[in-house]
Design an enzyme around this catalytic site. Structure first.
Site, short mmCIF file in Angstrom:
data_model
loop_
_atom_site.label_atom_id
_atom_site.label_comp_id
_atom_site.label_asym_id
_atom_site.label_seq_id
_atom_site.Cartn_x
_atom_site.Cartn_y
_atom_site.Cartn_z
N ASP A 1 -36.80 -6.38 0.04
CA ASP A 1 -38.13 -5.92 0.41
C ASP A 1 -39.09 -5.74 -0.75
OD1 ASP A 1 -37.56 -5.71 3.15
OD2 ASP A 1 -36.47 -3.85 2.80
N HIS B 1 -29.71 -0.12 -2.46
CA HIS B 1 -29.12 -0.71 -1.26
C HIS B 1 -27.75 -0.09 -1.04
CE1 HIS B 1 -27.71 -3.75 1.57
NE2 HIS B 1 -28.98 -4.02 1.76
N1 ACO Z 1 -35.40 5.55 -5.55
C1 ACO Z 1 -34.88 6.62 -6.20
N2 ACO Z 1 -33.60 7.04 -6.06
C2 ACO Z 1 -32.82 6.35 -5.20
C3 ACO Z 1 -33.30 5.23 -4.47
C4 ACO Z 1 -34.63 4.83 -4.69
N3 ACO Z 1 -35.13 3.77 -4.01
N4 ACO Z 1 -32.30 4.76 -3.69
C5 ACO Z 1 -31.25 5.55 -3.91
N5 ACO Z 1 -31.55 6.52 -4.83
C6 ACO Z 1 -30.62 7.55 -5.35
C7 ACO Z 1 -30.43 8.67 -4.33
O1 ACO Z 1 -31.35 9.73 -4.53
C8 ACO Z 1 -29.01 9.09 -4.60
O2 ACO Z 1 -29.01 9.91 -5.74
P1 ACO Z 1 -27.89 11.10 -5.86
O3 ACO Z 1 -26.57 10.41 -5.90
O4 ACO Z 1 -28.26 11.78 -7.15
O5 ACO Z 1 -28.07 11.97 -4.66
C9 ACO Z 1 -28.31 7.78 -4.99
O6 ACO Z 1 -29.34 6.92 -5.52
C10 ACO Z 1 -27.62 7.10 -3.84
O7 ACO Z 1 -28.57 6.97 -2.79
P2 ACO Z 1 -28.22 7.09 -1.25
O8 ACO Z 1 -29.45 7.35 -0.48
O9 ACO Z 1 -27.07 8.05 -1.07
O10 ACO Z 1 -27.69 5.63 -0.97
P3 ACO Z 1 -27.58 4.94 0.41
O11 ACO Z 1 -26.63 3.83 0.24
O12 ACO Z 1 -27.29 5.94 1.48
O13 ACO Z 1 -29.08 4.42 0.67
C11 ACO Z 1 -31.02 3.10 0.74
C12 ACO Z 1 -29.50 3.12 0.49
C13 ACO Z 1 -31.34 3.83 2.05
C14 ACO Z 1 -31.45 1.65 0.89
C15 ACO Z 1 -31.73 3.77 -0.45
O14 ACO Z 1 -31.44 3.10 -1.64
C16 ACO Z 1 -33.25 3.85 -0.24
O15 ACO Z 1 -33.73 4.78 0.43
N6 ACO Z 1 -34.03 2.87 -0.81
C17 ACO Z 1 -35.45 2.82 -0.59
C18 ACO Z 1 -35.74 2.22 0.77
C19 ACO Z 1 -35.47 0.73 0.82
O16 ACO Z 1 -35.87 -0.02 -0.04
N7 ACO Z 1 -34.80 0.32 1.90
C20 ACO Z 1 -34.52 -1.09 2.15
C21 ACO Z 1 -33.07 -1.36 2.10
S1 ACO Z 1 -32.76 -3.10 2.29
C22 ACO Z 1 -32.97 -3.40 3.93
O17 ACO Z 1 -32.80 -2.61 4.80
C23 ACO Z 1 -33.44 -4.70 4.24
#
Ligand code: ACO
Length: 428
Positions: free
Chosen positions: A363, A306
């Protein structure tokens, strides 16, 4: 507001920037005059360090896993309150008295029907249309039906359109589902609760009396509470930005629905259950965890991570408990829940997830419950939109009521060509 100042030095020249304080949470550096003083913009795509507005609705402490609506912890609201009461709280700032709650619930129930001509809109969609596509279209179309409540400068218009949106969303959502399965639309029944009525319109059929199961009604209501608001997330910011131009509330909500649809936001609940079903059995989990960690593989653990929570999402805690309650009430089991629990356990003991502070979000477990209740995955994000409408409406109202409100207009760091002369096509 505090008298603190932050100092910015540009080419040796110092600029004082005011620091503002909220009631809790990080202070903010007020950069509104920065461009005028320095000729520079700040750069923050994704708004990782940017507060886009002042708000008194919802507070999140992502490090501690805290979520408060108007000061009340989400766990207490989910366990002890109702969606109607939380809606009142978000809209009005205080919990209602019993009388105020009755009046509010009655008012909402008087707006549940859809205009007959709006019902005909559905026929224009293919039967296999994603219900979120239908939601974007039908909610946007509401502005063509309710001209008497689109003067956003009039607080009474704003109040009526807010009530209409909260009241009609369950009807619109249930009709999207009925259309997809070819069953007749069910009319709202105002003797039922907000949530019971939604279940009736979704799962009832005209030929039979639909019995609302109290445990399912309670679980569904809890899910609505958990999704009601979440401060300045992507869809809420979309609603605010659309509303900042003076667009009518129905159009703004359609914009919010469009943004919510994406798999990185509300669409994750659909993607999370699909992922759990694809994993299938707990023995296959390590393979998927390795894939999630592999930078060359686009796969991510859906329902994990998140932008704000760097701790357990407090909504996921309630969701996980609710799965058990629904299974018990319906006397069902779904092996996907065991897979989810084991996946959480393995991910939370893996260095990759520990270091990046990736925890289950709202979720991760919601799909397991919704599937047990009988919703197809395509409806999951629709239910999120239904519940989040109250947050969108409350945030939109807060913004429009602020006399200092201006149109949202970000700037950019330009990286394209500098000025050059046009070359006629024959000379290229
Ligand atoms: N699985 C694996 N790796 C992940 C995940 C995941 N679900 N989420 C983040 N990471 C990693 C990224 O690859 C990144 O790694 P790096 O630093 O080596 O590049 C690091 O963790 C940070 O991730 P970002 O994408 O930069 O974080 P951001 O805050 O932009 O994204 C997000 C948050 C979009 C929710 C992300 O965690 C994700 O895509 N999760 C899966 C989708 C999801 O569950 N979304 C629902 C969110 S809650 C809502 O909207 C109600």
């Amino acid at each position: 507001m505090a008298d603190n100042q932050a100092k910015l030095t540009v080419d040796g020249a110092g600029f004082d920037l005011p620091v503002m304080q909220g009631t809790t949470g990080p202070d903010v550096v007020d950069i509104r005059k920065l461009y005028g003083q320095t000729g520079m913009f700040t750069f923050d795509p994704g708004y990782k360090s940017t507060a886009s507005c002042e708000s008194a609705l919802t507070y999140i402490d992502g490090e501690e896993g805290v979520l408060l609506h108007r000061g009340y912890p989400i766990g207490q609201l989910a366990e002890q309150s109702s969606f109607m009461e939380v809606s009142y709280l978000l809209l009005n700032g205080e919990l209602p008295t019993a009388d105020e709650l009755d009046k509010f619930t009655y008012t909402i129930s008087r707006h549940t029907m859809l205009h007959e001509q709006l019902a005909r809109f559905y026929q224009g969609f293919r039967r296999d249309a994603h219900p979120m596509a239908i939601m974007c279209g039908v909610v946007g179309a509401l502005s063509a039906f309710y001209h008497d409540s689109t003067d956003i400068a009039d607080p009474e218009h704003r109040r009526i359109s807010s009530h209409r949106l909260i009241a009609k969303m369950p009807t619109i959502a249930a009709m999207a589902y009925k259309y997809s399965i070819g069953q007749p639309f069910m009319q709202p029944k105002n003797s039922l609760s907000y949530t019971g009525n939604f279940l009736q319109m979704t799962f009832g059929v005209p030929a039979e009396e639909y019995e609302v199961l109290p445990a399912v009604e309670r679980a569904m209501d809890k899910i609505f509470i958990l999704h009601a608001d979440h401060e300045q997330n992507a869809s809420t910011s979309t609603v605010r930005l659309a509303g900042s131009s003076g667009a009518n509330p129905f159009a703004c909500m359609a914009a919010g629905i469009a943004c919510l649809w994406g798999p990185a936001h509300g669409g994750a609940n659909e993607a999370a259950l699909e992922m759990l079903r694809e994993i299938g059995t707990p023995d296959r989990i390590p393979h998927y965890i390795e894939r999630a960690k592999d930078k060359n593989d686009p796969f991510r653990l859906m329902g994990f991570g998140h932008r704000v929570y760097k701790n357990y999402d407090p909504r996921a805690t309630v969701m996980q408990k609710t799965v058990r309650e629904v299974f018990e009430a319906l006397n069902v089991q779904d092996p996907v829940f065991e897979t989810a629990l084991r996946l959480e356990e393995l991910a939370l003991s893996d260095d990759y997830f520990i270091e990046k502070k990736l925890f289950p979000n709202v979720d991760f477990y919601s799909g397991v419950i919704l599937s047990a209740i009988g919703f197809p995955t395509t409806m999951f994000t629709v239910l999120f939109a239904l519940a989040r409408t109250v947050g969108w409406v409350a945030q939109w109202n807060e913004m429009i009521s602020d006399p200092a409100q201006v149109i949202g207009r970000p700037r950019q760091l330009y990286t394209g060509p500098t000025e050059r002369d046009y070359v006629p096509v024959a000379q290229r």
